[in-house]
Design a protein around this motif. Structure first.
Motif, PDB file in Angstrom:
ATOM      1  N   VAL A 209     -25.251  -2.621 -29.243  1.00 38.15           N
ATOM      2  CA  VAL A 209     -26.564  -2.293 -28.332  1.00 38.15           C
ATOM      3  C   VAL A 209     -27.738  -2.445 -28.878  1.00 38.15           C
ATOM      4  O   VAL A 209     -28.594  -3.392 -28.372  1.00 38.15           O
ATOM      5  CB  VAL A 209     -26.276  -0.733 -27.594  1.00 38.15           C
ATOM      6  N   ARG A 212     -28.306  -6.320 -29.641  1.00 44.05           N
ATOM      7  CA  ARG A 212     -28.630  -6.908 -28.263  1.00 44.05           C
ATOM      8  C   ARG A 212     -30.008  -6.673 -27.788  1.00 44.05           C
ATOM      9  O   ARG A 212     -30.576  -7.686 -27.254  1.00 44.05           O
ATOM     10  CB  ARG A 212     -27.577  -6.488 -27.051  1.00 44.05           C
ATOM     11  N   LEU A 213     -30.599  -5.518 -28.138  1.00 48.62           N
ATOM     12  CA  LEU A 213     -31.907  -5.128 -27.802  1.00 48.62           C
ATOM     13  C   LEU A 213     -32.767  -5.732 -28.866  1.00 48.62           C
ATOM     14  O   LEU A 213     -34.094  -5.292 -28.802  1.00 48.62           O
ATOM     15  CB  LEU A 213     -31.938  -3.657 -27.577  1.00 48.62           C
ATOM     16  N   ASN A 214     -32.370  -6.215 -29.726  1.00 45.78           N
ATOM     17  CA  ASN A 214     -33.153  -6.909 -30.815  1.00 45.78           C
ATOM     18  C   ASN A 214     -33.913  -5.925 -31.548  1.00 45.78           C
ATOM     19  O   ASN A 214     -35.073  -6.090 -31.841  1.00 45.78           O
ATOM     20  CB  ASN A 214     -34.151  -8.094 -30.194  1.00 45.78           C
ATOM     21  N   VAL A 215     -33.349  -4.743 -31.857  1.00 43.43           N
ATOM     22  CA  VAL A 215     -34.241  -3.637 -32.540  1.00 43.43           C
ATOM     23  C   VAL A 215     -33.856  -3.932 -34.148  1.00 43.43           C
ATOM     24  O   VAL A 215     -32.714  -3.859 -34.588  1.00 43.43           O
ATOM     25  CB  VAL A 215     -33.319  -2.321 -32.228  1.00 43.43           C
TER      26      VAL A 215
END
Length: 297
Positions: A209, A212-215
């Protein structure tokens, strides 16, 4: 037969017989006796606690080596070891209550294991000074979201009060969750199972996750894993970097402390707590271990 006009007894050990059982002559007037040594046998039931403890440690060690070679969620020691132990208990006819009582030493070791996370926190103490607002926000979000989602699910599915209370501290580490669950009026066994399942789920999809959130920030990723997956997420964070692991440790420990302190008040608010603030939350983590013969929870 007779000897010297006197009939000999058939039993040489009776009435002052003159011969030992092994054939040696005995003095006249003294019975020929041999002390009988009885060997004490150790009952098998006395070895059950040690065998269960050794089986748990051996299973964890083997599964940890397997997980080091194959990084798959189903090879995780927290998933593979309980599965093997459940099969072993079923084959041996040992109940889960007996297993919990005989291996209560492992439950006690959860307290020192959690406190051991203080060492990397001390090494990275500059993170506390550098990101105090981020860490405070992470702890607040972890506690509020964890308790809020559990309470919502309990109301949505009309769960019994004891089961709903057991679900509330599912996002904190096991030693803190056990104490909080008792203050809330829940079952320690159910709480431990929920904590493990939550940790496995968070460890499995947490990094996916975040990707996907580019953290990309190690601080944010560590805070997310520590808040959502407690000890398992912290272990996964340490596999990535020391900074992620230290931040995850901070979030995990502080979230557990806040949950334990808030549990008595929350229990009174919900109507199924212990009814005495501080009567259990201030106790040592070692007091959460059931005595032998008592069922946990």
């Amino acid at each position: 037969c007779s000897f010297g006009g006197r009939r000999r007894s058939r039993n040489p050990c009776r009435d002052g017989g003159d011969r030992f059982r092994d054939g040696a002559h005995a003095p006249l007037g003294k019975p020929a006796t041999r002390p009988i040594v009885r060997r004490r046998s150790v009952p098998v039931t006395a070895l059950v606690p040690s065998l269960l403890l050794l089986a748990t440690l051996a299973g964890y060690g083997v599964s940890k080596k397997i997980y080091a070679r194959r990084r798959r969620i189903w090879f995780s020691p927290m998933l593979l070891t309980p599965a093997v132990l459940l099969v072993l208990l079923w084959l041996c006819g040992v109940s889960c209550a007996t297993y919990g009582s005989d291996t209560r030493l492992l439950v006690w070791m959860l307290g020192p294991a959690t406190i051991a996370y203080a060492w990397p926190i001390h090494q990275r103490r500059e993170i506390l000074r550098r990101y105090p607002i981020t860490l405070a926000a992470g702890v607040t979000a972890a506690v509020s979201i964890g308790l809020g989602t559990a309470w919502t699910l309990g109301r949505l599915f009309a769960l019994p009060s004891s089961l709903a209370a057991s679900l509330l501290p599912h996002t904190v580490s096991t030693p803190f969750a056990i104490v909080a669950s008792r203050d809330l009026g829940g079952s320690s066994g159910v709480t431990v199972a929920c904590v493990i399942l939550t940790g496995l789920f968070g460890m499995a999809i947490g990094e996916i996750v975040l990707d996907r959130l580019n953290v990309r920030s190690h601080v944010v990723r560590g805070a997310s894993l520590g808040a959502s997956a407690s000890a398992l997420g912290t272990a996964r964070a340490y596999e990535s970097s020391e900074v992620m692991g230290a931040v995850a440790s901070l979030i995990m420990v502080f979230s557990g402390v806040v949950t334990v302190l808030a549990a008595p008040w929350l229990g009174l608010l919900l109507g199924h707590g212990t009814g005495s603030h501080g009567s259990r939350s201030g106790m040592s983590l070692a007091t959460t271990i059931p005595l032998r013969g008592q069922r946990p929870g």
